[in-house]
Write a protein that holds these residues in place. Structure first.
Motif, PDB file in Angstrom:
ATOM      1  N   ALA A 145       0.833  -1.208   0.000  1.00  0.00           N
ATOM      2  CA  ALA A 145       0.000   0.000   0.000  1.00  0.00           C
ATOM      3  C   ALA A 145       0.867   1.258   0.000  1.00  0.00           C
ATOM      4  O   ALA A 145       0.568   2.225  -0.703  1.00  0.00           O
ATOM      5  CB  ALA A 145      -0.934   0.001   1.206  1.00  0.00           C
ATOM      6  N   THR A 154      -6.453  -0.236  -5.667  1.00  0.00           N
ATOM      7  CA  THR A 154      -6.720   0.544  -4.464  1.00  0.00           C
ATOM      8  C   THR A 154      -7.829  -0.093  -3.636  1.00  0.00           C
ATOM      9  O   THR A 154      -7.710  -0.208  -2.415  1.00  0.00           O
ATOM     10  CB  THR A 154      -7.096   1.994  -4.825  1.00  0.00           C
ATOM     11  N   THR A 204      -7.231  -1.685   0.021  1.00  0.00           N
ATOM     12  CA  THR A 204      -7.954  -1.052   1.117  1.00  0.00           C
ATOM     13  C   THR A 204      -8.821  -2.059   1.864  1.00  0.00           C
ATOM     14  O   THR A 204      -8.797  -2.102   3.100  1.00  0.00           O
ATOM     15  CB  THR A 204      -8.820   0.113   0.603  1.00  0.00           C
ATOM     16  N   LEU A 231      -8.244  -3.149   5.739  1.00  0.00           N
ATOM     17  CA  LEU A 231      -9.300  -2.934   6.724  1.00  0.00           C
ATOM     18  C   LEU A 231      -9.710  -4.250   7.389  1.00  0.00           C
ATOM     19  O   LEU A 231      -9.968  -4.289   8.595  1.00  0.00           O
ATOM     20  CB  LEU A 231     -10.494  -2.232   6.088  1.00  0.00           C
ATOM     21  N   GLY A 289      -4.940   1.839   5.341  1.00  0.00           N
ATOM     22  CA  GLY A 289      -6.207   1.800   4.586  1.00  0.00           C
ATOM     23  C   GLY A 289      -6.817   3.175   4.447  1.00  0.00           C
ATOM     24  O   GLY A 289      -7.284   3.563   3.369  1.00  0.00           O
ATOM     25  N   LEU A 320      -4.752   5.212   1.999  1.00  0.00           N
ATOM     26  CA  LEU A 320      -5.037   4.813   0.615  1.00  0.00           C
ATOM     27  C   LEU A 320      -6.275   5.563   0.105  1.00  0.00           C
ATOM     28  O   LEU A 320      -6.282   6.059  -1.019  1.00  0.00           O
ATOM     29  CB  LEU A 320      -5.288   3.313   0.520  1.00  0.00           C
ATOM     30  N   LEU A 321      -7.294   5.634   0.936  1.00  0.00           N
ATOM     31  CA  LEU A 321      -8.504   6.330   0.536  1.00  0.00           C
ATOM     32  C   LEU A 321      -8.287   7.834   0.434  1.00  0.00           C
ATOM     33  O   LEU A 321      -8.873   8.491  -0.419  1.00  0.00           O
ATOM     34  CB  LEU A 321      -9.639   6.035   1.525  1.00  0.00           C
ATOM     35  N   CYS A 381      -6.838   8.934  -2.932  1.00  0.00           N
ATOM     36  CA  CYS A 381      -7.651   8.731  -4.141  1.00  0.00           C
ATOM     37  C   CYS A 381      -7.979  10.032  -4.808  1.00  0.00           C
ATOM     38  O   CYS A 381      -8.222  11.018  -4.239  1.00  0.00           O
ATOM     39  CB  CYS A 381      -8.950   8.016  -3.796  1.00  0.00           C
TER      40      CYS A 381
END
Length: 183
Positions: A105, A124, A128, A132, A176, A179-180, A183
């Motif tokens: 990640a 992604t 993610t 999680l 996680g 990563l979001l 975006c």
């Protein structure tokens, strides 16, 4: 102050604490051998990088060396499981996959992935969701044992430090979230 302003501070505090924990464990735990020291070094580097990522100055280091470093870290965790005996190899590999996903990640975030492509969105999303799920498992792993009699946590989980699951779960959750955010 909105939640958008609070999240970077929370992630920085969590990741900085995880880096301190990894350094402390690496210094105080000499019995882990060279593989354990490499693991701790990678965890510390990841936590420090994650602590700086929410901030503009956190992107001062070039992305290519960071991507290469974290990609190598992602390969290290499963590859180092194969030095063990064949009987414990599969279990060791399963234990090391969440750490490999954390590193992957980080490499993916530094690569500057493009969420606008279907492939980028898929990678992604998979990373993610996996992180999680790992975070949820790790953060709740010792809960039934904590409800039992005192002194049974270390025996029931098989780890010398049951709070280690907290640190692994927290870093998976932080990765996680980041990563979001990227975006």
């Amino acid at each position: 102050m909105s939640i958008v302003d609070v999240v970077p501070w929370m992630l920085t505090a969590l990741c900085a604490a995880a880096a301190v924990h990894a350094v402390r464990q690496g210094v105080l735990t000499r019995s882990s051998g060279w593989r354990g020291r490499v693991d701790r070094f990678l965890h510390t580097a990841m936590a420090l990088a994650m602590a700086t990522m929410p901030w503009a100055w956190g992107h001062l280091l070039p992305a290519v060396p960071q991507t290469a470093f974290f990609a190598a870290g992602a390969l290290w965790f499963p590859a180092s499981a194969f030095g063990r005996s064949p009987a414990s190899r599969l279990a060791d590999l399963a234990r090391r996959l969440p750490h490999a996903a954390d590193m992957a990640a980080m490499a993916w975030m530094h690569l500057g992935h493009s969420i606008q492509t279907k492939g980028g969105a898929l990678v992604t999303g998979v990373l993610t969701l996996y992180l999680l799920a790992c975070a949820l498992r790790s953060l709740t792993r010792d809960m039934p044992a904590l409800r039992g009699a005192s002194g049974t946590v270390g025996v029931s989980t098989g780890t010398p430090a049951p709070y280690e699951h907290f640190w692994h779960g927290s870093m998976a959750l932080g990765a996680g979230i980041m990563l979001l955010m990227h975006c």
